[in-house]
Design a protein around this motif. Sequence first.
Motif, mmCIF file in Angstrom:
data_model
loop_
_atom_site.group_PDB
_atom_site.id
_atom_site.type_symbol
_atom_site.label_atom_id
_atom_site.label_comp_id
_atom_site.label_asym_id
_atom_site.label_seq_id
_atom_site.Cartn_x
_atom_site.Cartn_y
_atom_site.Cartn_z
ATOM 1 N N SER A 9 93.258 13.612 57.388
ATOM 2 C CA SER A 9 92.925 14.763 58.230
ATOM 3 C C SER A 9 91.527 15.272 57.929
ATOM 4 C CB SER A 9 93.948 15.884 58.010
ATOM 5 O OG SER A 9 95.231 15.497 58.466
ATOM 6 N N ARG A 10 91.181 15.311 56.658
ATOM 7 C CA ARG A 10 89.825 15.717 56.295
ATOM 8 C C ARG A 10 88.806 14.713 56.816
ATOM 9 N NH1 ARG A 10 89.314 16.619 50.088
ATOM 10 N NH2 ARG A 10 87.177 17.026 50.792
ATOM 11 N N TRP A 82 95.431 21.367 61.385
ATOM 12 C CA TRP A 82 95.139 22.494 60.497
ATOM 13 C C TRP A 82 95.818 23.770 60.999
ATOM 14 C CZ3 TRP A 82 93.024 20.708 56.211
ATOM 15 C CH2 TRP A 82 92.317 19.506 56.275
ATOM 16 N N GLU A 378 79.861 21.626 53.300
ATOM 17 C CA GLU A 378 81.308 21.542 53.523
ATOM 18 C C GLU A 378 82.036 20.817 52.396
ATOM 19 O OE1 GLU A 378 82.671 23.273 56.210
ATOM 20 O OE2 GLU A 378 80.600 23.920 56.053
ATOM 21 N N GLN A 382 84.809 22.441 48.798
ATOM 22 C CA GLN A 382 86.123 22.006 48.317
ATOM 23 C C GLN A 382 86.314 22.473 46.869
ATOM 24 O OE1 GLN A 382 88.366 20.679 50.395
ATOM 25 N NE2 GLN A 382 86.782 20.984 51.944
ATOM 26 N N THR A 385 89.224 25.851 51.677
ATOM 27 C CA THR A 385 88.872 25.932 53.095
ATOM 28 C C THR A 385 88.248 27.286 53.381
ATOM 29 O OG1 THR A 385 90.619 24.408 53.756
ATOM 30 C CG2 THR A 385 89.754 25.858 55.457
ATOM 31 N N THR A 392 92.316 23.918 50.664
ATOM 32 C CA THR A 392 92.428 22.951 51.745
ATOM 33 C C THR A 392 93.836 22.384 51.847
ATOM 34 O OG1 THR A 392 90.109 22.361 51.417
ATOM 35 C CG2 THR A 392 91.441 20.833 52.685
#
Length: 479
Positions: A9-10, A82, A378, A382, A385, A392
Amino acid sequence: MDISALFLSRLQFAATISFHIIFPAFTIGLAAWLAVLEAMSLATGNPVYRRVFDFWLKIFGVAFGMGVVSGMVMGFQLGTNWSELSRASGPIQGPLLAYEAFTAFALEAAFFGVMLFGRGRVRAWFYLLACILVAVGTTLSAFWILVNNSWMQHPVGFVVHNGVFVPTDWPAIIFNGVVWVRFPHMLLAAYLTTAFCVAAVGARYLLQGRDRAEATVMFRMGLGLAAVLVPLQIFFGHLTGDYVHDYQPAKFAAIEGRWVDEQPAAEVIFAVPDSGSGHNRFEWKVPVLGSLVGSGTLDSKEIGLSDFPRADRPPVLIPFFTFRVMVGCGMLMLMLAWLGTYFARRRKLSEQRWLLWPVAWSFPLGFVAVLTGWFTAEVGRQPWTVWGVMRTVSAVTPSLSTPFVTATLTLYVVAYAFIFCFGLYYMLKIVNRGVMTDKIIGSWNGNVIAKTFVPDPRFVAQRLKAKSVLAARNTTTRR
């Protein structure tokens, strides 16, 4: 949900946003430049500005459309991949995205069509106004996105109620001090991206000996703007580093490649960080410079990653290298902009083919700098989020399965690759075709143009065919 679904997903969101951001980074600056060209055309009457405008308007239309299409997917992902983030931060992020639609999208939707099809159908002042409002719309879009993202980087003006972030101070959210550092940084990045694309096309035409008047305008305006904006961008980049230093110390330590506390701190110029052993390989650093960069003094104590639990440390390798790639692109842009502007002002461009070649190949620099800058911001955030508030792993949809995310990731990559290749092919085709299909020769004096045309041989056949079809159609009508 297993860990691979989270990772995929990330990866999926990173792939889609990386593809999308290159188009706003180009169109924000291009919209502003088109407005300037139209204003200069009206103010001076010089036909060169109009021809350059018409040429870049075609490219703007393609890039703008690709940006809109690629951006739609990210909204869907917030719901599918998400959902926990959407549920928790919806009261804040939902209105911010709505503000973007009510302001930026409204202006773009209302006046973009006028830009594309309104020439000759509306008054000249209204056409210029449409160009300005489209530029304002693209800028507002960037502003609201940066407000949204900056709140995730430095959350303020909210309380947590039943696991939901409820806004309590909208001015604090919108006028967050971090926004007014990051927004100019992103806006300048977009302007520089456009400036080097424009200058690169101008340099290419100068090397080919074609469209020389238009190519000179592109080269001079592109690099002239960059010569002023790159130092300004470096300044705002330093301010962005200050906010990271103050509010996200773990990210700052990762960017610096600093594992232990140092006083005074050295600046690591190059290394290969090793997260497993907690030190750098092949390290090259400058003593004391780290304290000067971090705190503006020669003896400040700068903290290292060992001060943070492993669970709170960002991945080091990506932000460490992407930050240095971004800075390297900035230094290259500064060198090319100043050299190109110097020789352009001395009217010696035709003699500097050694300079035209690197400028002609400089068009990726802005895109690379934008992408690596976003990767730094971004990935360095980590494992959060929403920094310090939501991890996250807590933001992803709990019911996601690995096969589902694998399928959607594959679909997105294939679709985006097709769109990108098609759009790039079409834009390159416009560039290869050149600025004009009819070369205008003659003197320019105020608004008076000597209208002598030299047809471009590539399009003579098409014109003759069109005329014959029209003649046949008129003959049939008379009968």
